[in-house]
Design a protein around this motif. Structure first.
Motif, PDB file in Angstrom:
ATOM      1  N   THR A  73       0.837  -1.233   0.069  1.00 32.77           N
ATOM      2  CA  THR A  73      -0.080  -0.030   0.174  1.00 32.77           C
ATOM      3  C   THR A  73       0.872   1.370  -0.010  1.00 32.77           C
ATOM      4  OG1 THR A  73      -0.191  -0.173   2.545  1.00 32.77           O
ATOM      5  CG2 THR A  73      -2.077  -1.094   1.052  1.00 32.77           C
ATOM      6  N   SER A  74       2.210   1.218   0.695  1.00 35.01           N
ATOM      7  CA  SER A  74       3.091   2.274   0.771  1.00 35.01           C
ATOM      8  C   SER A  74       3.408   2.745  -0.628  1.00 35.01           C
ATOM      9  CB  SER A  74       4.185   2.109   1.603  1.00 35.01           C
ATOM     10  OG  SER A  74       3.720   2.192   3.003  1.00 35.01           O
ATOM     11  N   TYR A  75       3.610   1.497  -1.457  1.00 32.32           N
ATOM     12  CA  TYR A  75       4.030   1.695  -2.895  1.00 32.32           C
ATOM     13  C   TYR A  75       2.948   2.014  -3.934  1.00 32.32           C
ATOM     14  CZ  TYR A  75       5.844   0.328  -7.621  1.00 32.32           C
ATOM     15  OH  TYR A  75       6.261   0.390  -8.806  1.00 32.32           O
ATOM     16  N   ALA A  76       1.909   1.782  -3.591  1.00 34.25           N
ATOM     17  CA  ALA A  76       0.597   1.983  -4.317  1.00 34.25           C
ATOM     18  C   ALA A  76       0.402   3.492  -4.065  1.00 34.25           C
ATOM     19  CB  ALA A  76      -0.304   1.082  -4.047  1.00 34.25           C
ATOM     20  N   ASN A  85       1.868  11.308 -14.477  1.00 38.09           N
ATOM     21  CA  ASN A  85       1.618   9.966 -15.057  1.00 38.09           C
ATOM     22  C   ASN A  85       0.378   9.430 -14.594  1.00 38.09           C
ATOM     23  OD1 ASN A  85       1.671   7.039 -16.004  1.00 38.09           O
ATOM     24  ND2 ASN A  85       3.988   7.316 -16.217  1.00 38.09           N
ATOM     25  N   ILE A  86      -0.782   9.759 -15.534  1.00 41.94           N
ATOM     26  CA  ILE A  86      -2.114   9.120 -15.026  1.00 41.94           C
ATOM     27  C   ILE A  86      -2.223   7.796 -14.907  1.00 41.94           C
ATOM     28  CG2 ILE A  86      -3.292   9.269 -17.297  1.00 41.94           C
ATOM     29  CD1 ILE A  86      -4.797  10.291 -14.043  1.00 41.94           C
ATOM     30  N   ASN A  87      -1.608   7.123 -15.892  1.00 37.93           N
ATOM     31  CA  ASN A  87      -1.361   5.545 -15.835  1.00 37.93           C
ATOM     32  C   ASN A  87      -0.909   4.915 -14.486  1.00 37.93           C
ATOM     33  OD1 ASN A  87      -2.634   5.283 -18.445  1.00 37.93           O
ATOM     34  ND2 ASN A  87      -0.607   5.551 -19.272  1.00 37.93           N
ATOM     35  N   GLN A  88       0.278   5.532 -13.898  1.00 36.87           N
ATOM     36  CA  GLN A  88       0.884   5.138 -12.851  1.00 36.87           C
ATOM     37  C   GLN A  88      -0.034   5.517 -11.561  1.00 36.87           C
ATOM     38  OE1 GLN A  88       3.831   3.726 -11.973  1.00 36.87           O
ATOM     39  NE2 GLN A  88       4.070   3.234 -14.255  1.00 36.87           N
ATOM     40  N   GLN A  89      -0.964   6.551 -11.653  1.00 37.13           N
ATOM     41  CA  GLN A  89      -1.686   6.860 -10.624  1.00 37.13           C
ATOM     42  C   GLN A  89      -2.940   5.870 -10.451  1.00 37.13           C
ATOM     43  OE1 GLN A  89      -3.165  10.732 -10.997  1.00 37.13           O
ATOM     44  NE2 GLN A  89      -1.352  11.624 -11.464  1.00 37.13           N
ATOM     45  N   TYR A  90      -3.583   5.563 -11.783  1.00 40.34           N
ATOM     46  CA  TYR A  90      -4.468   4.567 -11.485  1.00 40.34           C
ATOM     47  C   TYR A  90      -4.053   3.215 -11.255  1.00 40.34           C
ATOM     48  CZ  TYR A  90      -8.100   7.409 -13.725  1.00 40.34           C
ATOM     49  OH  TYR A  90      -9.039   8.611 -13.973  1.00 40.34           O
ATOM     50  N   LEU A  91      -2.785   2.798 -11.639  1.00 37.32           N
ATOM     51  CA  LEU A  91      -2.133   1.507 -11.178  1.00 37.32           C
ATOM     52  C   LEU A  91      -2.087   1.446  -9.821  1.00 37.32           C
ATOM     53  CD1 LEU A  91      -1.115  -1.133 -12.152  1.00 37.32           C
ATOM     54  CD2 LEU A  91       1.141  -0.201 -12.382  1.00 37.32           C
ATOM     55  N   GLY A  92      -1.720   2.630  -9.006  1.00 36.61           N
ATOM     56  CA  GLY A  92      -1.429   2.582  -7.692  1.00 36.61           C
ATOM     57  C   GLY A  92      -2.673   2.583  -7.112  1.00 36.61           C
ATOM     58  N   LEU A  93      -3.872   3.134  -7.616  1.00 41.97           N
ATOM     59  CA  LEU A  93      -5.245   3.068  -7.069  1.00 41.97           C
ATOM     60  C   LEU A  93      -5.670   1.626  -7.021  1.00 41.97           C
ATOM     61  CD1 LEU A  93      -7.690   4.275  -5.527  1.00 41.97           C
ATOM     62  CD2 LEU A  93      -8.550   4.984  -7.679  1.00 41.97           C
ATOM     63  N   LEU A  94      -5.546   1.182  -8.243  1.00 38.63           N
ATOM     64  CA  LEU A  94      -5.867  -0.325  -8.335  1.00 38.63           C
ATOM     65  C   LEU A  94      -5.065  -1.416  -7.386  1.00 38.63           C
ATOM     66  CD1 LEU A  94      -7.249  -2.674  -9.878  1.00 38.63           C
ATOM     67  CD2 LEU A  94      -5.327  -2.811 -11.828  1.00 38.63           C
ATOM     68  N   LEU A  95      -3.536  -1.274  -7.345  1.00 37.70           N
ATOM     69  CA  LEU A  95      -2.929  -2.191  -6.579  1.00 37.70           C
ATOM     70  C   LEU A  95      -3.496  -1.835  -4.947  1.00 37.70           C
ATOM     71  CD1 LEU A  95      -0.607  -4.125  -6.181  1.00 37.70           C
ATOM     72  CD2 LEU A  95       0.821  -1.828  -6.043  1.00 37.70           C
ATOM     73  N   VAL A  97      -6.667  -0.851  -4.055  1.00 38.66           N
ATOM     74  CA  VAL A  97      -7.640  -1.656  -3.647  1.00 38.66           C
ATOM     75  C   VAL A  97      -7.544  -3.257  -3.748  1.00 38.66           C
ATOM     76  CG1 VAL A  97     -10.189  -2.147  -4.816  1.00 38.66           C
ATOM     77  CG2 VAL A  97      -9.094   0.094  -4.950  1.00 38.66           C
ATOM     78  N   ILE A  98      -6.910  -3.902  -4.408  1.00 40.79           N
ATOM     79  CA  ILE A  98      -6.432  -5.118  -4.360  1.00 40.79           C
ATOM     80  C   ILE A  98      -6.228  -5.754  -3.043  1.00 40.79           C
ATOM     81  CG2 ILE A  98      -5.316  -7.111  -5.486  1.00 40.79           C
ATOM     82  CD1 ILE A  98      -5.687  -5.780  -8.094  1.00 40.79           C
ATOM     83  N   ALA A  99      -4.995  -5.004  -2.518  1.00 39.26           N
ATOM     84  CA  ALA A  99      -4.269  -5.382  -1.491  1.00 39.26           C
ATOM     85  C   ALA A  99      -5.657  -4.968  -0.006  1.00 39.26           C
ATOM     86  CB  ALA A  99      -3.066  -4.205  -0.964  1.00 39.26           C
ATOM     87  N   GLU A 100      -6.231  -4.220  -0.183  1.00 37.45           N
ATOM     88  CA  GLU A 100      -7.421  -3.955   0.828  1.00 37.45           C
ATOM     89  C   GLU A 100      -8.304  -5.294   0.792  1.00 37.45           C
ATOM     90  OE1 GLU A 100      -7.999  -2.008   3.100  1.00 37.45           O
ATOM     91  OE2 GLU A 100      -7.018  -0.163   2.985  1.00 37.45           O
ATOM     92  N   ALA A 101      -8.784  -5.579  -0.388  1.00 41.01           N
ATOM     93  CA  ALA A 101      -9.463  -6.522  -0.602  1.00 41.01           C
ATOM     94  C   ALA A 101      -9.145  -7.938  -0.075  1.00 41.01           C
ATOM     95  CB  ALA A 101     -10.002  -6.976  -1.920  1.00 41.01           C
ATOM     96  N   PHE A 102      -7.967  -8.115  -0.258  1.00 40.51           N
ATOM     97  CA  PHE A 102      -7.266  -9.362   0.209  1.00 40.51           C
ATOM     98  C   PHE A 102      -7.131  -9.478   1.829  1.00 40.51           C
ATOM     99  CE2 PHE A 102      -3.504 -12.011   1.514  1.00 40.51           C
ATOM    100  CZ  PHE A 102      -3.917 -13.329   0.850  1.00 40.51           C
ATOM    101  N   ILE A 103      -6.707  -8.221   2.230  1.00 40.41           N
ATOM    102  CA  ILE A 103      -6.426  -8.338   3.741  1.00 40.41           C
ATOM    103  C   ILE A 103      -7.928  -8.507   4.676  1.00 40.41           C
ATOM    104  CG2 ILE A 103      -6.698  -5.940   4.379  1.00 40.41           C
ATOM    105  CD1 ILE A 103      -4.063  -6.373   6.012  1.00 40.41           C
ATOM    106  N   PHE A 104      -8.897  -8.062   3.809  1.00 43.38           N
ATOM    107  CA  PHE A 104     -10.354  -7.998   4.277  1.00 43.38           C
ATOM    108  C   PHE A 104     -11.207  -9.544   4.417  1.00 43.38           C
ATOM    109  CE2 PHE A 104     -10.669  -3.321   4.808  1.00 43.38           C
ATOM    110  CZ  PHE A 104     -11.872  -3.103   5.646  1.00 43.38           C
ATOM    111  N   ILE A 105     -10.272 -10.313   3.721  1.00 43.12           N
ATOM    112  CA  ILE A 105     -11.101 -11.641   3.335  1.00 43.12           C
ATOM    113  C   ILE A 105     -11.325 -12.373   4.841  1.00 43.12           C
ATOM    114  CG2 ILE A 105     -10.787 -14.186   2.749  1.00 43.12           C
ATOM    115  CD1 ILE A 105      -9.217 -12.983   0.302  1.00 43.12           C
TER     116      ILE A 105
END
Length: 233
Positions: A73-76, A85-95, A97-105
């Motif tokens: 999440t720090s890297y994201a 770099n809007i693509n990097q921004q979106y990739l960070g947000l996506l990463l 969200v995925i990390a949050e979803a996994f730790i919430f399982i």
């Protein structure tokens, strides 16, 4: 002059541009929440992922999971706050969200088991309480336009103390209890005030993805501890 305009805070823009920035930020926040729900649903369709996530809640493995989550999440977060770099921004947000979803399982899995045993749908209750509190705190900042940047030091100290207590609990095997979760709700509420204030006073016009990520992180922290409190009943 061009560089100066790029770092001009949103609060200094015209009303039209400021409102457009807010709309973009909260639209991206809503999209992040929707994506979180979708990714979480997908995870729960894959038994291997669910079993793996639950296996990481035991002893030192949970510490490893928390460490990995913090690194990802720090890297994201750094990726999402790159201005040009809007693509990097979106990739960070996506990463993120995925990390949050996994730790919430594990936590969501427990809430689902409580619901199946007749304990009530605490997931919906937690979501409603989180949304209500988030909306109220955001409204305080947006209506008053008060700068809550002074909370940064207190939040930083608070999060370090919380992290220390979590690590100590894992090492020495004691339960942090209800009041720790209540304290974390207070801390998350302060973080929402701080992040919303940053959106108004600190971010530039092209940083709506980073602003959305900051709000999403605080929102999910609040949801985690409200759901934790309800799961104790």
């Amino acid at each position: 002059m061009e560089e100066f305009q790029q770092i001009l805070p949103v609060g200094s823009l015209t009303d039209e541009k400021r409102v457009a920035f807010y709309k973009k930020t909260y639209t991206h926040l809503a999209m992040a929440v929707l994506l979180f729900i979708i990714v979480e649903w997908v995870f729960f369709q894959i038994d291997v992922v669910v079993n793996f996530a639950f296996s990481l809640t035991q002893g030192w493995r949970w510490m490893l999971m928390l460490g990995g989550f913090m690194l990802v999440t720090s890297y994201a977060d750094r990726m999402a706050h790159r201005n040009h770099n809007i693509n990097q921004q979106y990739l960070g947000l996506l990463l993120y969200v995925i990390a949050e979803a996994f730790i919430f399982i594990p936590l969501i899995g427990i809430a689902m088991m409580i619901a199946e045993s007749g304990g009530g749908n605490i997931l919906n209750q937690a979501a409603i309480l989180t949304l209500a509190l988030f909306t109220g705190l955001s409204a305080v900042v947006l209506v008053t336009k008060k700068d809550f940047s002074f909370l940064k030091s207190a939040l930083t100290i608070g999060f370090f103390i919380a992290l220390g207590l979590i690590v100590a609990g894992l090492l020495f095997g004691f339960n942090l209890g209800l009041w720790f979760s209540v304290g974390m709700v207070v801390l998350a509420s302060g973080s929402i005030l701080y992040q919303t204030s940053n959106m108004v006073h600190k971010y530039s016009e092209d940083q709506y993805v980073g602003a959305a990520l900051g709000l999403f992180a605080s929102l999910m922290l609040l949801f985690w501890y409200i759901l934790s409190i309800l799961s104790r009943r």
